[in-house]
Motif scaffolding. Structure first.
Motif, PDB file in Angstrom:
ATOM      1  N   ASP A 196       0.854  -1.188   0.000  1.00  0.00           N
ATOM      2  CA  ASP A 196       0.000   0.000   0.000  1.00  0.00           C
ATOM      3  C   ASP A 196       0.890   1.238   0.000  1.00  0.00           C
ATOM      4  OD1 ASP A 196      -1.928   2.143   1.012  1.00  0.00           O
ATOM      5  OD2 ASP A 196      -3.238   0.392   1.026  1.00  0.00           O
ATOM      6  N   PRO A 197       0.528   2.282  -0.740  1.00  0.00           N
ATOM      7  CA  PRO A 197       1.333   3.511  -0.699  1.00  0.00           C
ATOM      8  C   PRO A 197       1.310   4.191   0.665  1.00  0.00           C
ATOM      9  CG  PRO A 197      -0.094   3.485  -2.634  1.00  0.00           C
ATOM     10  CD  PRO A 197      -0.537   2.360  -1.753  1.00  0.00           C
ATOM     11  N   ARG A 198       0.199   4.041   1.398  1.00  0.00           N
ATOM     12  CA  ARG A 198       0.044   4.704   2.695  1.00  0.00           C
ATOM     13  C   ARG A 198       0.467   3.779   3.833  1.00  0.00           C
ATOM     14  NH1 ARG A 198      -5.649   5.672   3.721  1.00  0.00           N
ATOM     15  NH2 ARG A 198      -5.104   7.309   5.220  1.00  0.00           N
ATOM     16  N   MET A 199       0.825   4.394   4.950  1.00  0.00           N
ATOM     17  CA  MET A 199       0.988   3.658   6.195  1.00  0.00           C
ATOM     18  C   MET A 199      -0.397   3.460   6.779  1.00  0.00           C
ATOM     19  SD  MET A 199       4.152   2.881   7.088  1.00  0.00           S
ATOM     20  CE  MET A 199       4.026   2.737   8.859  1.00  0.00           C
ATOM     21  N   ILE A 200      -0.891   2.244   6.759  1.00  0.00           N
ATOM     22  CA  ILE A 200      -2.216   1.951   7.298  1.00  0.00           C
ATOM     23  C   ILE A 200      -2.052   1.275   8.657  1.00  0.00           C
ATOM     24  CG2 ILE A 200      -3.274   1.824   5.020  1.00  0.00           C
ATOM     25  CD1 ILE A 200      -3.157  -1.231   5.231  1.00  0.00           C
ATOM     26  N   HIS A 201      -3.140   1.108   9.368  1.00  0.00           N
ATOM     27  CA  HIS A 201      -3.056   0.546  10.715  1.00  0.00           C
ATOM     28  C   HIS A 201      -2.427  -0.845  10.698  1.00  0.00           C
ATOM     29  CE1 HIS A 201      -4.068   0.165  14.931  1.00  0.00           C
ATOM     30  NE2 HIS A 201      -4.680  -0.980  14.697  1.00  0.00           N
ATOM     31  N   PHE A 563       1.244  16.959  -7.527  1.00  0.00           N
ATOM     32  CA  PHE A 563       0.946  15.941  -6.521  1.00  0.00           C
ATOM     33  C   PHE A 563       0.046  14.844  -7.098  1.00  0.00           C
ATOM     34  CE2 PHE A 563       2.012  19.613  -3.978  1.00  0.00           C
ATOM     35  CZ  PHE A 563       2.694  19.090  -2.889  1.00  0.00           C
ATOM     36  N   ILE A 564       0.182  13.638  -6.527  1.00  0.00           N
ATOM     37  CA  ILE A 564      -0.771  12.557  -6.786  1.00  0.00           C
ATOM     38  C   ILE A 564      -1.816  12.576  -5.679  1.00  0.00           C
ATOM     39  CG2 ILE A 564      -1.093  10.049  -6.728  1.00  0.00           C
ATOM     40  CD1 ILE A 564       1.553   9.736  -8.145  1.00  0.00           C
ATOM     41  N   LEU A 565      -3.085  12.593  -6.062  1.00  0.00           N
ATOM     42  CA  LEU A 565      -4.180  12.470  -5.106  1.00  0.00           C
ATOM     43  C   LEU A 565      -4.767  11.070  -5.213  1.00  0.00           C
ATOM     44  CD1 LEU A 565      -6.269  13.686  -3.069  1.00  0.00           C
ATOM     45  CD2 LEU A 565      -7.680  14.209  -5.074  1.00  0.00           C
ATOM     46  N   PRO A 599       4.547  15.610   6.003  1.00  0.00           N
ATOM     47  CA  PRO A 599       5.157  16.756   6.700  1.00  0.00           C
ATOM     48  C   PRO A 599       6.153  17.544   5.848  1.00  0.00           C
ATOM     49  CG  PRO A 599       5.053  14.858   8.161  1.00  0.00           C
ATOM     50  CD  PRO A 599       4.612  14.379   6.817  1.00  0.00           C
ATOM     51  N   ALA A 600       6.921  16.857   4.997  1.00  0.00           N
ATOM     52  CA  ALA A 600       7.895  17.581   4.160  1.00  0.00           C
ATOM     53  C   ALA A 600       7.186  18.496   3.169  1.00  0.00           C
ATOM     54  CB  ALA A 600       8.783  16.581   3.418  1.00  0.00           C
ATOM     55  N   ASP A 601       6.094  18.034   2.591  1.00  0.00           N
ATOM     56  CA  ASP A 601       5.334  18.872   1.660  1.00  0.00           C
ATOM     57  C   ASP A 601       4.659  20.028   2.385  1.00  0.00           C
ATOM     58  OD1 ASP A 601       5.957  17.226  -0.543  1.00  0.00           O
ATOM     59  OD2 ASP A 601       4.328  15.850  -0.025  1.00  0.00           O
ATOM     60  N   ALA A 602       4.144  19.746   3.580  1.00  0.00           N
ATOM     61  CA  ALA A 602       3.501  20.811   4.359  1.00  0.00           C
ATOM     62  C   ALA A 602       4.502  21.904   4.727  1.00  0.00           C
ATOM     63  CB  ALA A 602       2.869  20.217   5.613  1.00  0.00           C
ATOM     64  N   LYS A 603       5.699  21.490   5.091  1.00  0.00           N
ATOM     65  CA  LYS A 603       6.728  22.468   5.445  1.00  0.00           C
ATOM     66  C   LYS A 603       7.120  23.315   4.238  1.00  0.00           C
ATOM     67  CE  LYS A 603      11.340  22.852   7.511  1.00  0.00           C
ATOM     68  NZ  LYS A 603      12.493  22.091   8.082  1.00  0.00           N
ATOM     69  N   GLU A 604       7.292  22.670   3.097  1.00  0.00           N
ATOM     70  CA  GLU A 604       7.686  23.388   1.879  1.00  0.00           C
ATOM     71  C   GLU A 604       6.632  24.409   1.469  1.00  0.00           C
ATOM     72  OE1 GLU A 604       8.557  22.385  -2.861  1.00  0.00           O
ATOM     73  OE2 GLU A 604       8.574  20.775  -1.378  1.00  0.00           O
ATOM     74  N   PRO A 633       3.246   9.230   1.671  1.00  0.00           N
ATOM     75  CA  PRO A 633       4.605   9.599   1.262  1.00  0.00           C
ATOM     76  C   PRO A 633       4.630  10.999   0.653  1.00  0.00           C
ATOM     77  CG  PRO A 633       3.650   8.049  -0.298  1.00  0.00           C
ATOM     78  CD  PRO A 633       2.666   8.178   0.815  1.00  0.00           C
ATOM     79  N   ALA A 634       5.815  11.530   0.502  1.00  0.00           N
ATOM     80  CA  ALA A 634       5.967  12.851  -0.112  1.00  0.00           C
ATOM     81  C   ALA A 634       5.368  12.852  -1.516  1.00  0.00           C
ATOM     82  CB  ALA A 634       7.446  13.235  -0.166  1.00  0.00           C
TER      83      ALA A 634
END
Length: 676
Positions: A196-201, A563-565, A599-604, A633-634
């Motif tokens: 999975d691209p995301r960190m899931i539970h 970005f990829i949504l 977080p890296a994208d939010a900071k940028e 991910p970024a």
């Protein structure tokens, strides 16, 4: 207080629960300890499944729009108008100028009646439902590979798997009871592979998590198979005895080396090898997947490639194995089973096959169309082009659930006539000329079929709210007004007709469903049902390997949209929130939409957690709340599609899988900026 056993109205797990009734009102929920799947457990949605039933916004009378304002009407007035307008459009523009949307939120019997209405009364195969938007590629892909487009094994089989490979399924959010079974198996020693691209539970409990780039599933699956064959971990005996097409598929894998796969997917080559060895060396390994696999322009390829992987290792046709799609709705499986699709009658009998068509013509005593109809998205496109003039929508809310909903709004506004049948005045019903009030699951009898092919009862616990009626009764009323005698005295009578016409449901009768149902195929009254498919032979004889090549998503990031949504569901809400949005408990837990940002994208971009952001695509823009998290991910964003006020489907790409015609919800290109 009375307790009425029924089936949960939400996801495809099909948990058993009791509706607690006090003086004609459903006041609570109790789990069924004896249910073979849920075993006394419910998720938060299940525990609160009663809260919308008596909501003051329930539709209680038919509505007719006069001078752009809805006014209450009698049933005769509403049904007369619907019948007259549909007849006029049919006579003036032809049967194929009409389209019908059925619904996985309705019972199997109601879906049967609606598909019969479309074909026998309107004379069109333009009928579809939300399976097109979630698992159409499952039906096509697994039919091509195995001959049957359904979950191969039972939910209880999960405990018997030595390795559980979960790909494209955030199981704890979408199917929590199945996730609990996965975690129980892990506690007992099963290995868990997450893709999975995301960190899931579930990632927290995985032996390995392959975080691939969105839309690169085929490259990764091919890479797993390449390693398995290179290291001679495949099952030659199973391949020789039970499959065909292996040599062609193997030749196609030559370029999918671990290094190529790492470059394409972002998954380290060593991690790919580790996952391949875990799956191939297991005595019993199961694949569990959901819409992270299916909702792509390559959804059919993704599904066929998972079937390739299972056959390669012989992990199909026995307990604890298989290829197991998790259905999103309570009755997606049942709605497909009884032909709420443009190309199938009940039991996946093809409308284009003359023998099948003649069988249904004889049963229904009318001539039937022989052309394959339009899918959900094709109907919307045809409406926008002026080719579809009228639509009858039962229990669906395309104004939230379909991709590119700005286009959907234009399409529905272009219709000469729209009738919507629902329990609430949904976003789609707001656009209708006539709204017909249906019963909720607490007010009707019927059956639903869960993700493991289990046909089980829905039981009436209270009388209909106001003047609402069961969906099947409403549709039959329209049919009779149009001159076709469609009458049943009960939902059970409808199931008897289904069983008579549908080999896989031939042994499904209400008197056999008291003990939590039966799993199809169940061809005769004395058949016990089928716990898992393809035991000694595949449905089509031999399993078929298909060479599948990686193709990129239809829309990739660029300078304007970097970005990829990707989109999906959340634990606290179901689909378009027509029901859960009217649950105080669930709204308190998740009151508004959001977008996940690395977080890296939010900071940028100088975006703060909890702040407002504007998300834009080539189709529109949405303002929503930022949730800064390393779950994504970024350069990848995630947005739940449930919330109408921050509708992710304003942004999504309506590009279709060329075979299954499913839209690509899981990848589109967007831009992002702060909006505080």
């Amino acid at each position: 207080m009375d307790k009425v056993l029924t089936t949960c109205v939400y996801c495809g797990v099909g948990c058993g629960l009791y509706l607690c009734v006090d003086h004609g009102r459903v006041v609570g929920i109790a789990p069924s300890r004896a249910h073979p799947v849920s075993q006394g457990r419910l998720c938060l949605k299940g525990w609160n499944a009663h809260q919308f039933i008596h909501h003051p916004q329930r539709l209680t009378n038919p509505l007719i729009k006069r001078n752009r304002v809805f006014a209450e009407a009698t049933w005769d007035e509403a049904l007369d108008l619907v019948a007259r307008r549909l007849t006029e459009i049919k006579q003036k523009h032809g049967s194929d100028s009409l389209g019908v949307l059925s619904s996985a939120k309705c019972t199997t019997e109601e879906n049967y009646v609606m598909m019969k209405f479309a074909r026998a009364v309107l004379g069109t195969n333009n009928i579809d439902h939300c399976a097109r938007l979630c698992h159409a590629s499952t039906v096509v892909g697994l039919v091509r590979a195995f001959g049957s487009g359904a979950m191969t094994n039972s939910i209880t089989d999960i405990k018997d798997a030595d390795v559980i490979l979960v790909i494209g399924s955030n199981t704890t959010e979408q199917h929590p009871i199945i996730a609990a079974d996965i975690l129980r198996a892990v506690d007992n020693g099963s290995k868990l592979v997450i893709i999975d691209p995301r960190m899931i539970h579930l990632s927290k409990f995985a032996d390995i998590h392959l975080r691939l780039k969105p839309g690169t599933d085929v490259a990764l699956i091919n890479g797993l198979m390449s390693v398995i064959i290179e290291e001679k971990l495949h099952n030659p005996g199973f391949i020789e005895e039970r499959t065909e097409g292996f040599d062609e598929m193997r030749a196609n894998l030559q370029k999918y080396t671990p290094d190529y796969v790492e470059e394409t997917t972002g998954v380290p080559a060593d991690d790919l090898r580790t996952a391949a060895r875990l799956y191939a060396k297991a005595e019993r390994a199961t694949i569990i997947y959901c819409m992270g696999i299916t909702q792509h322009t390559t959804g059919t390829d993704n599904v066929m490639d998972l079937a390739n992987l299972a056959m390669l290792c012989g992990h199909v046709g026995k307990e604890g194995t298989g290829v197991n799609p998790l259905r999103g709705h309570q009755n997606v499986q049942g709605a497909c089973d009884v032909g709420a699709l443009p190309d199938f009658y009940t039991g996946y009998q093809r409308v284009a096959h003359e023998a099948s068509r003649q069988k249904f013509e004889q049963a229904w005593q009318t001539k039937l169309p022989d052309n394959i109809g339009l899918t959900v998205i094709e109907m919307m496109n045809a409406a926008a082009e002026g080719k579809i003039k009228g639509m009858y929508i039962m229990g669906e809310n395309p104004m939230i659930s379909d991709p590119d909903i700005t286009h959907v709004r234009r399409a529905l506004d272009s219709l000469d006539f729209l009738v919507v049948q629902d329990i609430f005045l949904s976003d789609t019903a707001e656009l209708a000329d006539v709204v017909l009030p249906a019963c909720s699951f607490a007010e009707r009898d019927g059956t639903v079929t869960n993700t493991e092919r289990r046909v089980q009862r829905v039981r009436k616990a209270i009388d209909p709210i106001g003047a609402s009626r069961p969906d099947w009764d409403i549709v039959c009323g329209v049919a009779r007004k149009m001159g076709y005698n469609m009458s049943y005295d009960s939902a059970e009578a409808i199931m008897e007709e289904i069983a008579n016409l549908t080999p896989i449901y031939g042994g499904i009768h209400y008197d056999r469903l008291d003990d939590f149902g039966l799993q199809w195929p169940c061809p005769s009254r004395d058949h016990p049902g089928t716990k898992y498919l393809h035991k000694d032979t595949f449905t089509q004889g031999k399993g078929k390997f298909h060479p599948v090549d990686y193709l990129p998503p239809a829309e990739m990031p660029d300078e304007q949209y970097p970005f990829i949504l990707t989109t999906g569901r959340i634990y606290y809400h179901f689909h378009t929130r027509t029901m859960t949005g009217r649950s105080e408990s669930l709204n308190r837990e998740a009151p508004e939409g959001y977008i996940e940002i690395n977080p890296a994208d939010a900071k940028e971009l100088n975006i703060r957690h909890g702040g407002k952001v504007k998300v834009s695509s080539r189709r529109g823009q949405v303002i929503t709340k930022a949730l800064v998290t390393d779950k994504v991910p970024a350069k990848t964003l995630f947005m739940p599609f449930n919330f109408g006020e921050a509708a992710a489907n304003i942004l999504t790409n309506p590009a279709l899988d060329p075979v299954a015609k499913i839209p690509e919800y899981k990848v589109c290109a967007v831009s992002l900026e702060g909006s505080d």
